[in-house]
Design a protein around this motif. Structure first.
Motif, PDB file in Angstrom:
ATOM      1  N   ALA B  86       0.969  -1.187  -0.050  1.00  0.00           N
ATOM      2  CA  ALA B  86      -0.031   0.501   0.268  1.00  0.00           C
ATOM      3  C   ALA B  86       1.055   1.087   0.015  1.00  0.00           C
ATOM      4  CB  ALA B  86      -0.921  -0.129   1.418  1.00  0.00           C
ATOM      5  N   GLU B  87       0.658   2.258  -1.112  1.00  0.00           N
ATOM      6  CA  GLU B  87       1.346   3.564  -1.136  1.00  0.00           C
ATOM      7  C   GLU B  87       1.380   4.395   0.338  1.00  0.00           C
ATOM      8  OE1 GLU B  87       1.445   4.380  -5.498  1.00  0.00           O
ATOM      9  OE2 GLU B  87       3.403   5.071  -4.803  1.00  0.00           O
ATOM     10  N   GLU B  91      -4.888   3.371   0.775  1.00  0.00           N
ATOM     11  CA  GLU B  91      -4.766   1.812   0.270  1.00  0.00           C
ATOM     12  C   GLU B  91      -4.804   0.830   0.866  1.00  0.00           C
ATOM     13  OE1 GLU B  91      -2.196   3.668  -3.631  1.00  0.00           O
ATOM     14  OE2 GLU B  91      -2.043   1.791  -3.096  1.00  0.00           O
ATOM     15  N   ILE B  95      -6.786  -2.706   1.299  1.00  0.00           N
ATOM     16  CA  ILE B  95      -7.042  -3.638   1.990  1.00  0.00           C
ATOM     17  C   ILE B  95      -7.736  -4.279   2.561  1.00  0.00           C
ATOM     18  CG2 ILE B  95      -4.734  -5.483   1.569  1.00  0.00           C
ATOM     19  CD1 ILE B  95      -3.399  -3.153   0.334  1.00  0.00           C
TER      20      ILE B  95
END
Lengths: 221, 476
Positions: B86-87, B91, B95
């Motif tokens: 995940a950046e 994000e 998830i």
């Protein structure tokens, strides 16, 4: 989405890492060295300080000692594994009418089916893989015979340890037994009963896991 | 970068300083933790050796960070752990949500995780109808009151037992009012045991991840972490990408540094090493294990070789316990997740200087944090870097929003200062004037901040230069 994210993160890191010089691996710190008696003594001292009850006994006497400890403590059930040597010995020596002693019980099926029963059990007994003198902890590698929650859910956990299995340090057992080549699903170090100091820094035992940890050390020296 | 709501640091500080109960709680807790740390690290030479080791291991691990992350991913995948990247925190939240929705999970039991706090995961999941329940006792207490942690390691350090007694009585059905700590613990135990049983999934942080074996290590005293990672059928672990180390044998010294620094313990009650989900034949443990690797600005910090040292942090919190500012304010005054010295360098880099750069002003640069840091992060140097970059609009600065404090007054002041110090005649004149007129310095405008809480500087009528000249010392 995440694949693109992954590539972008790694790209940024690779770009920055390329500019850094290569560093040598860090040399290991020396491993503390105690003799056999010192290891046993240190383990006993440190774990007792964490309110673990340590009982040093022999292969001949350990069952008597266990019965003594558990007698009249008002424990109804003791979870054990019938598939370990320890469990077989225990079963053979346990009275069928356990007056004042907990009745033996075994794990049935996967956790999903056994959960409700497990949370009702009063005590458990497990083997250990070894122990660590330097920091004072027992080592457990739970497996299909002795599941992970045996040492966590019952309020009293009894662990049996051979005194020849006490290593100097955590680093030593990792290296000597080549842990890195075959890590199990779950490996655990346990130094005492569950505890917390989250309320006014006041230490209290038995917050989520066992309230009591009893370690029987079988010493044949 | 979206600018988060500005917080009023000065007002927070004033409020915290007036809160006597908070200050008493902090004083006794911080003193206690410091003494315990000192007791457990009783050999100064051994401690220095350990810190040197900790620093070297982290430095090398970070120098190979991308390789180690790839190795960790590969090993975990081999072991059956599903790895996600995940950046951003957004994000990462999605998830988690996607995994939970796939399992129709509505109750998530959580072990202590600062990264999940960083994600504001609980709030996010609540919006999607999923209850995320904190099970670490301290986190459980503050969650009942809708608060955030005020310390990395002891999240409810700001609360008294009578406050906790009131909270439990009011928020937990059937809980009697009691100020007895043992009894309060029993109430939490009984309440949470039911939740461990009922939880559809468990979430934890990661203290160390081992690249060579794909092992996730968790450090705890209570056993709630083990519950969350063993009882429910799904385990989700969230970690910052900087937490990976290369070898298993590097773990014992790092563990010793972490527990010794954090709580003054030689080792915690449990050290839990997870290498795979439940294998065939095994009777418990989660059927699925997910590992979420979160960047959230870390790869940007990583790009600068000096700032990279921020990422050595193992989140022990000892810099908080030793900070003369933190121990008087507590964590909430800082207004961001990570308070104290580490927060002053980490938050401005993650959130950007305009949002969090002010944090770096709350430091006396006394160096206590650097002296106790188990991995020897030069925190005061990095605090100065945050301060400098706040005024540095040039390309040489690396932090997001750098130069945000640059202003005309600042520019004029420094230009004047440079001028005065490069022209001897002007310098002499100014020094003379300062000696004569210095005591008239008005407590207004930009000087007010200096004069109202500090003793006004008193200028000597004659400068040192002049005095020495009068003594007849030759000027060469």
């Amino acid at each position: 989405m995440t694949d693109i994210g992954r590539d972008r993160i790694l790209q940024r890191l690779h770009k920055a890492a390329a500019q850094a010089p290569d560093l040598p691996p860090t040399a290991c710190l020396p491993i503390a060295a105690y003799d056999r008696a010192q290891r046993l003594e240190r383990l006993t001292t440190l774990m007792s300080a964490m309110r673990t009850q340590i009982e040093v006994t022999t292969a001949r006497d350990w069952l008597d000692r266990l019965r003594e400890i558990l007698k009249n403590r008002n424990l109804r059930s003791l979870l054990y594994s019938p598939e370990t040597d320890l469990g077989r010995e225990l079963k053979a020596a346990w009275p069928t009418d356990p007056q004042g002693l907990p009745a033996l019980c075994t794990w049935k099926g996967p956790i999903e089916e056994f959960k409700d029963e497990l949370f009702q059990i009063d005590a458990s007994i497990t083997t250990t893989l070894g122990a660590i003198a330097e920091t004072g902890a027992i080592v457990l590698w739970p497996d299909d015979k002795e599941p992970r929650l045996m040492s966590l859910v019952p309020p009293v956990h009894i662990a049996v340890l051979g005194s020849d299995r006490i290593y100097n340090s955590f680093c030593e057992i990792i290296q000597a037994e080549k842990w890195a080549d075959h890590m199990p699903t779950n490996a655990l170090l346990i130094s005492g009963p569950s505890k917390t100091a989250d309320i006014e820094m006041t230490l209290a035992f038995g917050v989520h896991g066992p309230r009591e940890l009893i370690v029987l050390i079988i010493d044949e020296t | 970068m979206a600018e988060p709501a500005r917080f009023d640091f000065k007002q927070n500080i004033a409020k915290a300083l007036k809160d006597n109960q908070l200050r008493n709680n902090l004083r006794s807790a911080m003193d206690g933790l410091r003494v315990k740390r000192q007791d457990v690290f009783d050999d100064a030479l051994e401690l220095e050796e350990l810190r040197r080791y900790g620093n070297a291991v982290k430095e090398r691990a970070l120098s190979r960070l991308p390789q180690l992350l790839e190795q960790l991913e590969q090993k975990c995948t081999q072991n059956g752990i599903q790895v996600h990247w995940a950046e951003t925190t957004d994000e990462a939240n999605h998830i988690v949500l996607e995994i939970l929705q796939r399992h129709k999970a509505t109750l998530l039991v959580k072990g202590k995780s600062m990264v999940s706090e960083e994600m504001h995961l609980n709030r996010f999941l609540a919006r999607h109808g999923i209850e995320a329940l904190e099970t670490d006792l301290g986190e459980f207490i503050i969650q009942l009151d809708g608060e955030t942690p005020s310390h990395i390691i002891v999240p409810a350090v700001h609360k008294n037992k009578d406050q906790i007694a009131r909270t439990f009585h009011a928020k937990i059905p059937g809980a009697p009012y009691t100020e007895d700590v043992e009894a309060l613990n029993r109430i939490a135990r009984a309440t949470l045991r039911e939740k461990f049983k009922a939880g559809h999934a468990g979430l934890s942080g990661v203290n160390f991840a081992v690249a060579e074996t794909g092992t996730l290590c968790l450090v705890e005293n209570e056993g709630n972490g083990r519950m969350c990672t063993t009882v429910p059928p799904v385990h989700i672990a969230v970690m910052g990408i900087e937490k990976v180390v290369e070898k298993l044998e590097e773990i014992p010294p790092l563990l010793r540094l972490l527990t010794g620094s954090a709580t003054g313990q030689r080792i915690t009650t449990y050290f839990n090493m997870i290498t795979s989900p439940r294998n065939s034949g095994e009777k418990d443990g989660p059927l699925e294990v997910h590992l979420i690797l979160l960047d959230n600005g870390r790869s940007r910090i990583y790009a600068d070789p000096k700032l990279r040292q921020t990422l050595y942090c193992i989140r022990c919190g000892t810099c908080l316990n030793h900070c003369p500012v933190y121990t008087r304010l507590g964590g909430h005054a800082y207004g961001f997740l990570y308070p104290g010295p580490i927060g002053k360098i980490l938050m401005p880099q993650i959130e950007g200087l305009p949002a969090a750069g002010d944090l770096a002003t709350a430091s006396t640069l006394c160096n206590a944090c650097e002296e106790v840091c188990p991995v020897r992060i030069p925190i005061p140097t990095l605090i100065r870097r945050v301060r400098n970059e706040s005024y540095d609009a040039s390309d040489a600065a690396a932090m997001p929003g750098h130069g945000y404090r640059r202003n005309l007054m600042e520019i004029i002041t420094w230009k004047t200062w440079a001028l005065v110090n490069s022209r001897p005649a002007l310098n002499r004149l100014i020094i003379k004037l300062a000696g004569r007129l210095g005591r008239l310095m008005p407590a207004i405008g930009p000087l007010k901040a200096w004069t109202q809480v500090r003793s006004r500087p008193r200028f000597a009528p004659k400068s040192l230069h002049q005095l020495i000249r009068e003594k007849g010392v030759p000027n060469d």
